[in-house]
Design an enzyme around this catalytic site. Structure first.
Site, PDB file in Angstrom:
ATOM      1  N   CYS A   1       0.967  -1.293   0.005  1.00  0.00           N
ATOM      2  CA  CYS A   1       0.052   0.119   0.023  1.00  0.00           C
ATOM      3  C   CYS A   1       0.895   1.165   0.050  1.00  0.00           C
ATOM      4  CB  CYS A   1      -0.718   0.124   1.091  1.00  0.00           C
ATOM      5  SG  CYS A   1      -1.604   1.513   1.489  1.00  0.00           S
ATOM      6  N   GLY A   2       0.563   2.116  -0.767  1.00  0.00           N
ATOM      7  CA  GLY A   2       1.056   3.572  -0.819  1.00  0.00           C
ATOM      8  C   GLY A   2       0.331   4.716  -1.045  1.00  0.00           C
TER       9      GLY A   2
END
Length: 268
Positions: free
Chosen positions: A113-114
């Site tokens: 996740c970013g």
């Protein structure tokens, strides 16, 4: 602000198989657990990560999420262990509180996740405060930094399971480093470390592929160049070219790929 943190490794008993033997061994395994980020009482994200240096992580995470503009926008960071993992409660200064109200969203994300807390594709193109400076490091410096990369990866030396983000000066010396099972988390920890210490790096070296959000975090860190040992994505290159970030990919001991060179530093 408490300095409480979790153990980044856990010894586990495993079985090692070879062609002619079976043996029981004890190996250090990288800890991965859920870390919930709560901002002004709102659940914002749950990151699967290595639960150490949580104040650095929270600072870098909020900076790269554009929920704050500087470490001084944080009034308090309170990390504490819970039954299922860790919770990091953050209190923001009054002038930043409207941002979390606009974008609050509780979600669970994995180590890739970013872009947490975004509700639509239109929010991906977030503003960058300043154009990146021209990096001072040259080719020989980058190769020297690559040669010393293992010295900044003590956790990976134990476990073989974590990424590193390393901030270097123009001479290639390491200013700060961070490790985590998630490449984005490692970079957020590094961004937070630099912001809280006031140190300015010439470039950042990451031990992972370079995606859009990794470029975006480097832009928030204010460095002139991002170097990665793996390949870039098309969107990462586009973002670096749009914003003027020098981008080096597939950086190995024998060669590296210049994906963006807005200042003409690496031309023939």
């Amino acid at each position: 602000m408490t300095a409480v943190t979790g153990d980044p490794v856990r010894p586990l008993t495993l079985v090692r198989l070879s062609h002619d033997t079976v043996e029981s061994i004890t190996r250090a395994v990288a800890v991965e657990c859920p870390v919930a980020i709560e901002v002004d009482g709102f659940g914002y994200a749950v990151m699967m990560m290595t639960p150490e240096r949580l104040a650095d992580f929270a600072t870098g995470f909020l900076l790269t999420e554009r929920l704050i503009d500087a470490p001084g926008d944080i009034v308090e960071i309170d990390p504490f262990a819970a039954e299922a993992g860790w919770i990091v409660r953050v209190t923001l200064a009054e002038h930043c509180r409207g941002r979390i109200h606009d974008r609050v969203r509780h979600r669970t994300s994995d180590t890739s996740c970013g872009l947490c807390g975004l509700s639509g594709l239109e929010q991906i193109a977030r503003p960058v405060a300043n154009r990146p400076p021209a990096p001072q490091a040259r080719t020989a410096t980058l190769f020297a930094a690559l040669e010393g990369i293992r010295a900044s990866q003590p956790l990976n030396a134990l476990t073989g399971a974590v990424h590193a983000a390393i901030a270097c000066d123009a001479a290639g010396a390491t200013l700060a480093a961070a490790e985590d099972v998630g490449r984005h988390n490692a970079l957020d920890k590094l961004v937070g470390t630099l912001a809280r210490s006031g140190r300015e790096a010439d470039f950042i070296l990451v031990t992972s592929r370079i995606s859009y959000e990794m470029v975006d975090k480097a832009l928030v860190a204010g460095v002139g160049m991002l170097v990665g040992i793996s390949a870039p994505t098309s969107l990462a290159i586009d973002h670096a070219r749009t914003q003027g970030l020098t981008l080096i990919a597939l950086a190995r001991a024998d060669a590296m790929l210049v994906a963006n060179d807005p200042h003409g530093l690496f031309r023939d």
